[in-house]
Design an enzyme around this catalytic site. Sequence first.
Site, PDB file in Angstrom:
ATOM      1  N   ASN A 123       0.875  -1.172   0.000  1.00 34.19           N
ATOM      2  CA  ASN A 123       0.000   0.000   0.000  1.00 34.19           C
ATOM      3  C   ASN A 123       0.916   1.227   0.000  1.00 34.19           C
ATOM      4  O   ASN A 123       1.411   1.648   1.038  1.00 34.19           O
ATOM      5  CB  ASN A 123      -0.874  -0.040   1.253  1.00 34.19           C
ATOM      6  CG  ASN A 123      -1.881   1.095   1.305  1.00 34.19           C
ATOM      7  OD1 ASN A 123      -1.825   2.025   0.490  1.00 34.19           O
ATOM      8  ND2 ASN A 123      -2.786   1.039   2.261  1.00 34.19           N
ATOM      9  N   HIS A 174     -11.594   4.644  -1.607  1.00 34.69           N
ATOM     10  CA  HIS A 174     -11.655   3.784  -0.411  1.00 34.69           C
ATOM     11  C   HIS A 174     -12.568   2.573  -0.634  1.00 34.69           C
ATOM     12  O   HIS A 174     -13.089   1.997   0.322  1.00 34.69           O
ATOM     13  CB  HIS A 174     -12.207   4.542   0.827  1.00 34.69           C
ATOM     14  CG  HIS A 174     -11.303   5.583   1.375  1.00 34.69           C
ATOM     15  ND1 HIS A 174     -11.780   6.792   1.849  1.00 34.69           N
ATOM     16  CD2 HIS A 174      -9.966   5.618   1.552  1.00 34.69           C
ATOM     17  CE1 HIS A 174     -10.774   7.514   2.290  1.00 34.69           C
ATOM     18  NE2 HIS A 174      -9.655   6.835   2.112  1.00 34.69           N
ATOM     19  N   GLU A 191     -11.953   4.387  13.810  1.00 37.68           N
ATOM     20  CA  GLU A 191     -11.734   3.284  14.751  1.00 37.68           C
ATOM     21  C   GLU A 191     -11.286   3.771  16.123  1.00 37.68           C
ATOM     22  O   GLU A 191     -11.485   3.082  17.124  1.00 37.68           O
ATOM     23  CB  GLU A 191     -10.657   2.327  14.189  1.00 37.68           C
ATOM     24  CG  GLU A 191     -11.128   1.553  12.982  1.00 37.68           C
ATOM     25  CD  GLU A 191      -9.999   0.800  12.285  1.00 37.68           C
ATOM     26  OE1 GLU A 191      -9.072   0.338  12.959  1.00 37.68           O
ATOM     27  OE2 GLU A 191     -10.055   0.694  11.046  1.00 37.68           O
ATOM     28  N   ARG A 213      -2.338  -1.835  -3.775  1.00 38.26           N
ATOM     29  CA  ARG A 213      -3.510  -0.966  -3.679  1.00 38.26           C
ATOM     30  C   ARG A 213      -3.307   0.247  -4.597  1.00 38.26           C
ATOM     31  O   ARG A 213      -2.275   0.913  -4.530  1.00 38.26           O
ATOM     32  CB  ARG A 213      -3.681  -0.480  -2.247  1.00 38.26           C
ATOM     33  CG  ARG A 213      -4.786   0.545  -2.136  1.00 38.26           C
ATOM     34  CD  ARG A 213      -4.631   1.404  -0.902  1.00 38.26           C
ATOM     35  NE  ARG A 213      -5.652   2.434  -0.908  1.00 38.26           N
ATOM     36  CZ  ARG A 213      -5.506   3.634  -0.383  1.00 38.26           C
ATOM     37  NH1 ARG A 213      -4.382   3.955   0.200  1.00 38.26           N
ATOM     38  NH2 ARG A 213      -6.471   4.501  -0.432  1.00 38.26           N
ATOM     39  N   ARG A 220      -6.924  17.973   2.986  1.00 38.16           N
ATOM     40  CA  ARG A 220      -7.809  18.215   1.840  1.00 38.16           C
ATOM     41  C   ARG A 220      -9.064  18.949   2.286  1.00 38.16           C
ATOM     42  O   ARG A 220      -9.627  18.641   3.344  1.00 38.16           O
ATOM     43  CB  ARG A 220      -8.205  16.885   1.184  1.00 38.16           C
ATOM     44  CG  ARG A 220      -7.054  16.217   0.463  1.00 38.16           C
ATOM     45  CD  ARG A 220      -7.436  14.850  -0.071  1.00 38.16           C
ATOM     46  NE  ARG A 220      -6.595  13.809   0.500  1.00 38.16           N
ATOM     47  CZ  ARG A 220      -6.850  12.512   0.439  1.00 38.16           C
ATOM     48  NH1 ARG A 220      -7.921  12.071  -0.186  1.00 38.16           N
ATOM     49  NH2 ARG A 220      -6.034  11.641   1.004  1.00 38.16           N
ATOM     50  N   GLU A 236      -7.807  -3.515   4.506  1.00 41.71           N
ATOM     51  CA  GLU A 236      -7.720  -3.441   3.054  1.00 41.71           C
ATOM     52  C   GLU A 236      -6.707  -4.442   2.524  1.00 41.71           C
ATOM     53  O   GLU A 236      -6.879  -5.009   1.452  1.00 41.71           O
ATOM     54  CB  GLU A 236      -7.327  -2.023   2.625  1.00 41.71           C
ATOM     55  CG  GLU A 236      -8.427  -1.003   2.920  1.00 41.71           C
ATOM     56  CD  GLU A 236      -7.949   0.430   2.804  1.00 41.71           C
ATOM     57  OE1 GLU A 236      -8.017   0.974   1.707  1.00 41.71           O
ATOM     58  OE2 GLU A 236      -7.517   0.995   3.825  1.00 41.71           O
TER      59      GLU A 236
END
Length: 399
Positions: free
Chosen positions: A7, A180, A334, A90, A241, A385
């Site tokens: 990733n 995502h 989380e 990914r 962002r 992921e």
Amino acid sequence: MLILVVNAGSSSLKYQLIDMENEHVIAKGNCDRIGIDGHLSHKTDDGRTLNEDCSFPTHTEAFQKLVYALTESEASVIKSMDEISAVGHRIVQGAEVFPETVLATDEVIDKIDELAPLAPVHNHAHALALRACKKVVKEGTPMAVVFDTAFHQTMPEKAFMFGMPYDCYEELHVRKYGFHGTSHRFVSKELANALGKDPSELKIVSCHLGNGSSITAVDGGKSVDTSMGFTPLDGVVMGTRSGAVDPSAVCYVAKRKGFTPDEMSDYLNKKSGFLGVSGIGSDNREICAAAEKGNKRAQLVTDMLCYEIKKYIGSYAAAMNGLDAVLFTGGIGENSSEVRQGVCEDMEYFGIKIDAEVNKSTRGELKRISTPDSKVEVWVVPTNEELLIARDTLALISK
Ligand code: AMP
């Protein structure tokens, strides 16, 4: 069979080596701060660790360090990279070019690089990592690329189109892609398992909240709408962002500040969000700590985030004509009970009631945080992921 999952971000290279016989993670790590000052953290399943400051001018040196960690260091787990059967990467943006997981040929890698304008923070870094990875694995080792956009290909036209002239879509491929997807796909399925239901029976709002954040409406196991858009810049306010802003404000600021399009993109992608609004930093922990000490702008950006998520939950409940569960995942989702509390308070109208104590004590574990009488279940669901990428990679090479 061993699968290496990669990733790669613009300045980090996270990896996991997974034994697919039992989906067990043998080793994992992160080559962090690539192009800055470099740090390797590496951990094996039997508890050995490596933590080293090192120099990674580019992704190539980071991959060389990864090989060292896996094969030569005191925390090595294999004798040679030849033991790795396949690599799964990914990739953030696949646009309509890549609606599903594919093998990473040279042509595919070049195409991923060409899509970089659609994901300024990510796609070029992925291409660099793919090319660097090819140099360190045994020649001919299959590499798969798993796209964050793929899960959202089920969105109906009315959800993915923008109200711009139709040729923007036909000629320039401007539309909502969503991101995502690997995470939303994984956690929505995990939640269905936890509830003992088939995904087809559930209407879920999945909130992936991290440095980048997106909210997805998952109806019957399929993405029907999502908050990120043409690029991962759209939606809620994020680490650096801006999230969604009135497009006219973008034109106005560019004109007033004399920004080129690239400079404006930098301003919105790298200097906005938590960092830009608070003036403190991009990390949610720093923001929450500053807010607790009374910093008004830190509190403001936290309030903005919670309010925006709340509105997405309401609008997606309307879009799906129902809501069975809301889930929180990602670093913030989380771990940050403050953000979850802020999102879920005053949502009784939607049938959402969370248990403040359970919420406060829940961190990084699969757990229901709603009260037993809450009409809508609210859960924390850790994402994985990497595991989904490994499963996709295995499925592809088994074909
Ligand atoms: P991710 O991009 O999913 O790795 O998430 C990174 C974000 O999660 C950063 O903003 C972190 O501050 C935030 N985060 C990680 N751990 C915690 C924590 N224990 N409490 C609050 N926020 C956290």
